[in-house]
Write a protein that holds these residues in place. Structure first.
Motif: not given
Length: 461
Positions: A302-303, A305, A377, A380-381
């Motif tokens: 996650k960090q 990407g 996106e 997940c982000h």
């Protein structure tokens, strides 16, 4: 700060049924196909490729059917049923291998079910050797297996670790004896303690625990105790799934007393309480219903990407080819979704005549792939530049539908997202309804559940 437990009207509003978005379009949109069309997709492998693949192997049999189960599972006391099934699986793998010009390595191998640990050990040894001979594991391969603790045999966990599994997922669901009785899945708490100690001693790279909220006889207090007990075991990953009550699809769920199911308000209280406990204990909210320790590879993905969501949930990366093997397995091959036969007999019959056992396919259009990237996106982000992503498709409305601004404005008004007409950012409270935010970007459905989606999808809360 806005809290879900104070928002009864919002809870009612976001009960609507929406897809889980493990793919886009969802699997309910896949179309029936012929074996020849399916083989044409696999023949694309004849081109030279050096990309690693991901393999999912579905092992459907269980000793007993848990009352809540929504999986493609078959309950049987007869372990001999495994032998013809594994023989068919090996034939499917052999056919698959024939499509490759250059044999790729396997970077992710996942055994799911059903109950993979209900597979007799001699068959587990044979199947593991067969698949890894055909598709050698890469040096950093993730090799995972799902386990039902109540059917785990003595020394079986150590044998699976020695075989090559380095990740394990325990289906605990709930530690309350009353809840376990209601769902037909008894596993004493003292046995759970021993299981976790053994798993940690065996040095699995990652231990996951599945918990389910919304089960019969659950209360906020009883589920809090379950979460505390699991936190104390310190698994690297914890999944908090909401129980999907769909007895019209899974009739065995009628074995549970529907009057004992928690209300929607109680469900959201359970989830938010659990989420708060996990965050206070050092777990990060990865997205949707997954929580991980900071040192876990999912948190690192996650960090940087690379975090991605697929049919198995969250993954550290997107695989160019995710191949599903076995009855009901789903994969994505060369940009096309492929779903195997859901009926055991049809799956085995297809293999017996030399066909890949594909029942349904879907090849997304270029615009659907863009929407899929958008949903990933969000899942997940938690953020998105709609204008940038939609530019080559004629703008936001052309890609996402004419009502997209209206739907996003409603989410913004409910304080679930921040949205300035271009940039979308999910607020902390919005993480609990990511499926609804994704649905706002989905031109195939309306956020308000249609009569058809009442049957196809589970509730968003």
């Amino acid at each position: 700060m806005l809290q879900w437990s104070d928002q009864k009207e919002l809870i009612q509003k976001y009960q609507a049924r929406v897809p889980r978005y493990t793919s886009y379009p969802p699997a309910t949109a896949f179309k029936k196909t012929s074996p020849l069309i399916a083989s044409d997709v696999y023949k694309s492998f004849q081109r030279s490729t050096h990309d690693p693949i991901s393999l999912y192997i579905h092992l459907p049999f269980c000793e007993t059917m848990c009352h809540y189960c929504g999986c493609a599972a078959i309950a049987t006391k007869n372990k001999n049923r495994w032998y013809p099934y594994v023989k068919t699986l090996k034939s499917e793998m052999k056919q698959l291998a024939s499509f490759f010009k250059n044999r790729p390595q396997c970077s992710q191998l996942h055994w799911g079910g059903g109950t993979p640990n209900w597979l007799p050990q001699d068959l587990a040894d044979d199947l593991f050797s067969y698949v890894t001979d055909l598709f050698p594991l890469s040096s950093e391969a993730e090799v995972a297996i799902e386990i039902d603790p109540k059917t785990l045999q003595r020394d079986q966990l150590s044998r699976l670790r020695a075989l090559g599994f380095n990740r394990v997922s325990f289906g605990i669901q709930d530690t309350s004896h009353e809840v376990q009785k209601a769902i037909g899945r008894i596993f004493p708490a003292e046995e759970m303690n021993k299981l976790f100690l053994e798993a940690h001693d065996l040095k699995f790279k990652s231990i996951n625990v599945d918990l389910i909220y919304g089960l019969p006889r659950q209360t906020a207090e009883s589920f809090k105790q379950t979460v505390i007990e699991v936190i104390n075991m310190r698994p690297q990953r914890i999944s908090l799934f909401g129980y999907a009550h769909v007895p019209w699809i899974k009739p065995h769920q009628l074995l549970m007393n529907a009057s004992e199911l928690p209300s929607s308000t109680d469900r959201i209280i359970m989830f938010t309480m659990a989420a708060d406990l996990l965050k206070e204990s050092g777990y990060e909210h990865l997205g949707l219903d997954h929580f991980v320790l900071p040192e876990d590879t999912l948190a690192q993905a996650k960090q940087n990407g690379s975090l991605y969501r697929n049919f198995q949930g969250y993954s550290v990366r997107k695989s160019q080819n995710l191949i599903g093997l076995g009855m009901s397995a789903i994969g994505e091959v060369q940009g096309t979704f492929l779903a195997n036969h859901r009926r055991l007999g049809k799956y085995q019959a297809s293999i017996s005549v030399g066909h890949m056992p594909i029942e349904r396919v879907y090849k997304p259009s270029k615009s659907e792939r863009a929407i899929a990237n958008s949903i990933n996106e969000i899942m997940c982000h938690g953020k998105l530049d709609l204008e940038n992503l939609s530019m080559s498709f004629g703008g936001v409305k052309s890609l996402y539908g004419v009502s997209v601004f209206q739907k996003l404005e409603a989410l913004r008004a409910d304080q679930l997202i921040e949205f300035d007409g271009r940039h979308l950012k999910v607020n902390p409270i919005g993480r609990y309804v990511l499926r609804h935010i994704a649905a706002a970007l989905d031109p195939m459905i309306e956020t308000e559940a249609s009569e058809e989606s009442q049957v196809q999808y589970s509730r968003g809360i």
